[in-house]
Motif scaffolding. Structure first.
Motif, short mmCIF file in Angstrom:
data_model
loop_
_atom_site.label_atom_id
_atom_site.label_comp_id
_atom_site.label_asym_id
_atom_site.label_seq_id
_atom_site.Cartn_x
_atom_site.Cartn_y
_atom_site.Cartn_z
N THR A 12 -11.18 -19.32 119.84
CA THR A 12 -11.78 -17.99 119.85
C THR A 12 -11.32 -17.19 118.65
N ASP A 13 -12.08 -16.14 118.36
CA ASP A 13 -11.72 -15.28 117.23
C ASP A 13 -10.41 -14.54 117.48
N ASP A 14 -10.16 -14.22 118.75
CA ASP A 14 -8.92 -13.50 119.07
C ASP A 14 -7.71 -14.36 118.79
N ARG A 15 -7.76 -15.61 119.19
CA ARG A 15 -6.62 -16.49 118.95
C ARG A 15 -6.44 -16.76 117.47
N LEU A 16 -7.56 -16.99 116.77
CA LEU A 16 -7.46 -17.23 115.34
C LEU A 16 -6.97 -16.00 114.60
N GLY A 17 -7.49 -14.83 115.02
CA GLY A 17 -7.04 -13.61 114.38
C GLY A 17 -5.58 -13.33 114.67
N GLY A 18 -5.14 -13.57 115.90
CA GLY A 18 -3.73 -13.39 116.23
C GLY A 18 -2.82 -14.34 115.48
N TYR A 19 -3.30 -15.56 115.24
CA TYR A 19 -2.50 -16.54 114.51
C TYR A 19 -2.24 -16.06 113.09
N PHE A 20 -3.27 -15.61 112.41
CA PHE A 20 -3.10 -15.15 111.03
C PHE A 20 -2.35 -13.81 110.99
N ARG A 21 -2.54 -12.99 111.98
CA ARG A 21 -1.83 -11.71 112.02
C ARG A 21 -0.33 -11.92 112.14
#
Length: 248
Positions: free
Chosen positions: A6-15
């Protein structure tokens, strides 16, 4: 096999990686970065090598724990108050206080907000020596509200960092407390003049009109008439002078 990210998991990973790099650029310790970003120490070591951070510049040892450094001078206190207020404004800290709130403070979102507050503070106070570790200590201490609290000045009601958790009178140092109106004491010269007047009054008592000191004459009606006769005689010319004038 399909992998759905999901975008949330991917975004959290890079964040998380972005926050770790951001904290390392501010000079944070490895333990501090791991606690706020959620990365492991091995991941931190890899990031340091990948992004070219000098291992000799990495801070070692325990994190600071003494809060007296924020109260050394009035300037230190004002700067600490400013940073704590910025943390409250951006949302890095909230009005909830206590040990449980302090334990829940290190999160990814709060870490990003904490960096924003520190960067805004550095723009406001470029000559300040407040580093990232002391900033984390101050933010955590304000939330825990045992050693320091963010209160207000008792006189101007401005934001003020207070040492301890007790609510008592506190002055920010930039304003003077309201003093009750008092009559100003007389000047030294005025006091000396008043003393001289008092001494003269005591040394010269009131005179009795019926009492005449020795050496001082008192005029009587007969004396006044005799004085008038003498003045008239002096004004009248002598008889010899009149006869002498008629012969001439």
């Amino acid at each position: 096999m399909e992998i759905h990210v999901t975008d949330d998991r991917l975004g959290g990973y890079f964040r998380r990686y972005q926050l770790a790099i951001r904290m390392m650029s501010h000079g944070a310790r490895t333990q501090t970065v791991c606690r706020w970003s959620g990365l492991t120490p091995d991941q931190m070591t890899t990031q340091r090598r990948r992004w070219g951070f000098d291992p000799e510049e990495r801070r070692r040892g325990p994190a600071p724990s003494a809060f007296h450094v924020f109260f050394k001078t009035r300037r230190h206190r004002s700067q600490a108050t400013l940073f704590a207020s910025l943390c409250r404004i951006v949302g890095a800290t909230t009005g909830r206080t206590g040990k449980k709130a302090a334990l829940r403070l290190p999160t990814l979102e709060n870490g990003e907000l904490l960096c924003e507050a520190l960067e805004a503070f550095q723009e406001w106070e470029p000559e300040s020596k407040l580093d990232f570790e002391h900033a984390v200590q101050l933010a955590t201490g304000v939330v825990q509200a045992e050693d320091v609290t963010l209160g207000e000045c008792s006189d101007c009601h401005g934001a003020l960092l207070i040492e301890g958790s007790r609510r008592r009178y506190a002055n920010c140092g930039h304003c003077r407390p309201a003093e009750p109106a008092q009559t100003s004491p007389p000047l030294p010269r005025q006091q000396s003049n008043e003393r001289v007047v008092e001494d003269r009054e005591h040394s010269n008592p009131e005179r009795n009109p019926d009492h005449v000191p020795e050496g001082e004459g008192r005029s009587r009606p007969g004396d006044l008439e005799s004085d008038r006769d003498e003045e008239a005689k002096e004004k009248e010319p002598a008889a010899d002078d009149l006869d002498h004038g008629s012969e001439q």
